[in-house]
Design a protein around this motif. Structure first.
Motif, PDB file in Angstrom:
ATOM      1  N   LYS A 253       0.724  -1.318  -0.113  1.00  0.00           N
ATOM      2  CA  LYS A 253      -0.012   0.203   0.026  1.00  0.00           C
ATOM      3  C   LYS A 253       0.975   1.088  -0.111  1.00  0.00           C
ATOM      4  O   LYS A 253       0.597   2.303  -0.723  1.00  0.00           O
ATOM      5  CB  LYS A 253      -1.118  -0.015   1.373  1.00  0.00           C
ATOM      6  N   LEU A 254       1.932   1.344   0.691  1.00  0.00           N
ATOM      7  CA  LEU A 254       2.833   2.194   0.683  1.00  0.00           C
ATOM      8  C   LEU A 254       3.356   2.699  -0.568  1.00  0.00           C
ATOM      9  O   LEU A 254       3.449   3.903  -0.902  1.00  0.00           O
ATOM     10  CB  LEU A 254       3.889   2.030   1.838  1.00  0.00           C
ATOM     11  N   LEU A 255       3.669   1.645  -1.297  1.00  0.00           N
ATOM     12  CA  LEU A 255       4.410   1.727  -2.499  1.00  0.00           C
ATOM     13  C   LEU A 255       3.556   1.903  -3.913  1.00  0.00           C
ATOM     14  O   LEU A 255       3.764   1.918  -5.071  1.00  0.00           O
ATOM     15  CB  LEU A 255       5.614   0.587  -2.615  1.00  0.00           C
ATOM     16  N   HIS A 256       2.344   1.794  -3.263  1.00  0.00           N
ATOM     17  CA  HIS A 256       1.077   1.771  -4.531  1.00  0.00           C
ATOM     18  C   HIS A 256       1.180   0.302  -5.444  1.00  0.00           C
ATOM     19  O   HIS A 256       1.051   0.487  -6.363  1.00  0.00           O
ATOM     20  CB  HIS A 256       1.038   2.855  -5.256  1.00  0.00           C
ATOM     21  N   LEU A 257       1.801  -0.664  -4.979  1.00  0.00           N
ATOM     22  CA  LEU A 257       2.157  -1.756  -5.697  1.00  0.00           C
ATOM     23  C   LEU A 257       0.852  -2.732  -5.909  1.00  0.00           C
ATOM     24  O   LEU A 257       0.519  -3.481  -6.496  1.00  0.00           O
ATOM     25  CB  LEU A 257       3.219  -2.811  -5.298  1.00  0.00           C
ATOM     26  N   ASP A 258      -0.192  -2.495  -4.822  1.00  0.00           N
ATOM     27  CA  ASP A 258      -1.237  -3.148  -4.782  1.00  0.00           C
ATOM     28  C   ASP A 258      -2.257  -2.811  -5.759  1.00  0.00           C
ATOM     29  O   ASP A 258      -3.412  -3.401  -6.329  1.00  0.00           O
ATOM     30  CB  ASP A 258      -2.027  -3.139  -3.374  1.00  0.00           C
ATOM     31  N   GLU A 259      -2.339  -1.519  -6.251  1.00  0.00           N
ATOM     32  CA  GLU A 259      -3.089  -1.052  -7.298  1.00  0.00           C
ATOM     33  C   GLU A 259      -2.512  -1.652  -8.697  1.00  0.00           C
ATOM     34  O   GLU A 259      -3.277  -1.535  -9.616  1.00  0.00           O
ATOM     35  CB  GLU A 259      -2.753   0.702  -7.349  1.00  0.00           C
ATOM     36  N   VAL A 260      -1.108  -2.000  -8.783  1.00  0.00           N
ATOM     37  CA  VAL A 260      -0.720  -2.493  -9.929  1.00  0.00           C
ATOM     38  C   VAL A 260      -0.929  -3.940 -10.023  1.00  0.00           C
ATOM     39  O   VAL A 260      -1.438  -4.545 -10.858  1.00  0.00           O
ATOM     40  CB  VAL A 260       0.871  -2.035 -10.145  1.00  0.00           C
ATOM     41  N   PHE A 261      -0.421  -4.596  -9.272  1.00  0.00           N
ATOM     42  CA  PHE A 261      -0.276  -6.031  -9.130  1.00  0.00           C
ATOM     43  C   PHE A 261      -1.665  -6.628  -8.246  1.00  0.00           C
ATOM     44  O   PHE A 261      -1.770  -7.879  -8.455  1.00  0.00           O
ATOM     45  CB  PHE A 261       0.792  -6.530  -8.587  1.00  0.00           C
ATOM     46  N   GLY A 262      -2.139  -5.907  -7.630  1.00  0.00           N
ATOM     47  CA  GLY A 262      -3.311  -6.595  -6.773  1.00  0.00           C
ATOM     48  C   GLY A 262      -2.865  -7.084  -5.499  1.00  0.00           C
ATOM     49  O   GLY A 262      -1.886  -6.644  -4.916  1.00  0.00           O
ATOM     50  N   THR A 263      -3.720  -8.200  -5.331  1.00  0.00           N
ATOM     51  CA  THR A 263      -3.461  -8.806  -3.890  1.00  0.00           C
ATOM     52  C   THR A 263      -2.018  -9.708  -4.003  1.00  0.00           C
ATOM     53  O   THR A 263      -1.843 -10.142  -3.211  1.00  0.00           O
ATOM     54  CB  THR A 263      -4.556  -9.879  -3.588  1.00  0.00           C
ATOM     55  N   ILE A 264      -1.951 -10.006  -5.087  1.00  0.00           N
ATOM     56  CA  ILE A 264      -0.438 -10.732  -5.212  1.00  0.00           C
ATOM     57  C   ILE A 264       0.810  -9.897  -4.691  1.00  0.00           C
ATOM     58  O   ILE A 264       1.851 -10.417  -4.208  1.00  0.00           O
ATOM     59  CB  ILE A 264      -0.090 -11.411  -6.695  1.00  0.00           C
ATOM     60  N   ALA A 265       0.616  -8.743  -4.651  1.00  0.00           N
ATOM     61  CA  ALA A 265       1.785  -7.657  -4.269  1.00  0.00           C
ATOM     62  C   ALA A 265       2.237  -8.063  -2.608  1.00  0.00           C
ATOM     63  O   ALA A 265       3.184  -7.993  -2.163  1.00  0.00           O
ATOM     64  CB  ALA A 265       1.410  -6.320  -4.408  1.00  0.00           C
ATOM     65  N   THR A 266       0.934  -8.360  -1.859  1.00  0.00           N
ATOM     66  CA  THR A 266       1.272  -8.385  -0.409  1.00  0.00           C
ATOM     67  C   THR A 266       2.168  -9.776  -0.273  1.00  0.00           C
ATOM     68  O   THR A 266       3.067  -9.583   0.451  1.00  0.00           O
ATOM     69  CB  THR A 266      -0.225  -8.802   0.070  1.00  0.00           C
ATOM     70  N   ASP A 267       1.788 -10.957  -1.109  1.00  0.00           N
ATOM     71  CA  ASP A 267       2.474 -12.163  -0.905  1.00  0.00           C
ATOM     72  C   ASP A 267       3.962 -11.862  -1.366  1.00  0.00           C
ATOM     73  O   ASP A 267       5.261 -12.266  -0.802  1.00  0.00           O
ATOM     74  CB  ASP A 267       1.986 -13.296  -2.072  1.00  0.00           C
ATOM     75  N   ILE A 268       4.432 -11.293  -2.437  1.00  0.00           N
ATOM     76  CA  ILE A 268       5.518 -10.763  -3.199  1.00  0.00           C
ATOM     77  C   ILE A 268       6.280 -10.001  -2.234  1.00  0.00           C
ATOM     78  O   ILE A 268       7.418 -10.504  -1.751  1.00  0.00           O
ATOM     79  CB  ILE A 268       5.306 -10.194  -4.430  1.00  0.00           C
ATOM     80  N   LEU A 269       5.997  -8.893  -1.420  1.00  0.00           N
ATOM     81  CA  LEU A 269       6.489  -8.260  -0.689  1.00  0.00           C
ATOM     82  C   LEU A 269       6.910  -8.965   0.515  1.00  0.00           C
ATOM     83  O   LEU A 269       7.760  -8.847   1.287  1.00  0.00           O
ATOM     84  CB  LEU A 269       6.053  -6.816  -0.429  1.00  0.00           C
ATOM     85  N   GLY A 270       5.864  -9.723   1.233  1.00  0.00           N
ATOM     86  CA  GLY A 270       6.119 -10.528   2.293  1.00  0.00           C
ATOM     87  C   GLY A 270       7.186 -11.551   2.108  1.00  0.00           C
ATOM     88  O   GLY A 270       8.056 -11.605   2.934  1.00  0.00           O
ATOM     89  N   GLY A 271       7.326 -11.987   0.844  1.00  0.00           N
ATOM     90  CA  GLY A 271       8.246 -13.092   0.712  1.00  0.00           C
ATOM     91  C   GLY A 271       9.807 -12.489   0.667  1.00  0.00           C
ATOM     92  O   GLY A 271      10.721 -12.968   1.180  1.00  0.00           O
ATOM     93  N   VAL A 272       9.664 -11.132   0.063  1.00  0.00           N
ATOM     94  CA  VAL A 272      10.984 -10.406  -0.059  1.00  0.00           C
ATOM     95  C   VAL A 272      11.301 -10.226   1.467  1.00  0.00           C
ATOM     96  O   VAL A 272      12.635 -10.217   1.396  1.00  0.00           O
ATOM     97  CB  VAL A 272      10.814  -9.288  -0.840  1.00  0.00           C
ATOM     98  N   ILE A 273      10.707  -9.562   2.155  1.00  0.00           N
ATOM     99  CA  ILE A 273      10.834  -9.351   3.623  1.00  0.00           C
ATOM    100  C   ILE A 273      11.545 -10.559   4.261  1.00  0.00           C
ATOM    101  O   ILE A 273      12.543 -10.176   4.961  1.00  0.00           O
ATOM    102  CB  ILE A 273       9.568  -8.646   4.448  1.00  0.00           C
ATOM    103  N   LEU A 274      10.937 -11.389   4.027  1.00  0.00           N
ATOM    104  CA  LEU A 274      11.267 -12.837   4.601  1.00  0.00           C
ATOM    105  C   LEU A 274      12.575 -13.189   4.400  1.00  0.00           C
ATOM    106  O   LEU A 274      13.608 -13.796   4.871  1.00  0.00           O
ATOM    107  CB  LEU A 274      10.170 -13.929   4.483  1.00  0.00           C
TER     108      LEU A 274
END
Length: 195
Positions: A45-66
């Protein structure tokens, strides 16, 4: 009838012993992934990636943080204090989670096939006069010298450091440091089975 009930009871207990570690692992994995997914959603939400990629952005960024956290945790493991802390946690998990040591050993074996480990910090037997003494190989060089740590029972972290010729040590490649530490803690019980 009693024999049948005893058989049912034995099967249920055996099933619980098998399923409990898997259930605990699944719950822990679900909690960990949920934690990183929550922060992935905030960053998306901060990087506005949810607007581009939708809900998959949450999983991708969560995986990157992990992955970033795993990388820095591996880097921090080189610090002695953190290594001792994780060994303490491992000791406690072995007590409270049945099957933890077996699953950890299997995971380490799978990882060791991918990442070649140096042949140091392994259990050895040190020749000391007419007898052999359990120790840990800390360092070894090409000139035939080795640094070994000989623990003072029952404490695995207290002892003496020796610099010896490599010919005076016998490596126990099939024995884990956990087994050596447990044996030192129990005043040598089980050392005769080491290979």
């Amino acid at each position: 009838m009693k024999k049948f009930l005893r058989q049912v009871e034995r099967n249920c207990v055996s099933g619980a012993v098998v399923l409990l570690p898997l259930l605990v692992f699944g719950v822990v994995l679900q909690k960990v992934w949920g934690f990183f997914q929550k922060y992935g959603e905030k960053f998306a939400k901060l990087l506005h990636l949810d607007e581009v990629f939708g809900t998959i952005a949450t999983d991708i960024l969560g995986g990157v943080i992990l992955l970033v956290l795993l990388y820095f945790s591996g880097y921090m493991m080189r610090l002695t204090y953190l290594k001792k802390f994780t060994e303490w946690i491992d000791d406690k998990l072995m007590i409270f989670l049945p099957g933890y040591e077996k699953n950890k050993k299997e995971a380490e074996e799978k990882l060791s096939t991918k990442v070649k480990k140096p042949s140091t910090d392994i259990p050895v037997l040190l020749k000391n006069g007419d007898y052999w003494q359990p120790a840990r190989l800390i360092e070894e060089d090409s000139s035939g010298s080795a640094v070994v740590f000989v623990p003072t029972a029952p404490f695995k972290d207290q002892g003496q450091i020796f610099v010896v010729d490599s010919i005076h040590i016998k490596k126990m490649n099939e024995t884990t440091l956990g087994n050596l530490n447990a044996s030192v803690k129990s005043l040598g019980k089980g050392i005769l089975d080491f290979k």
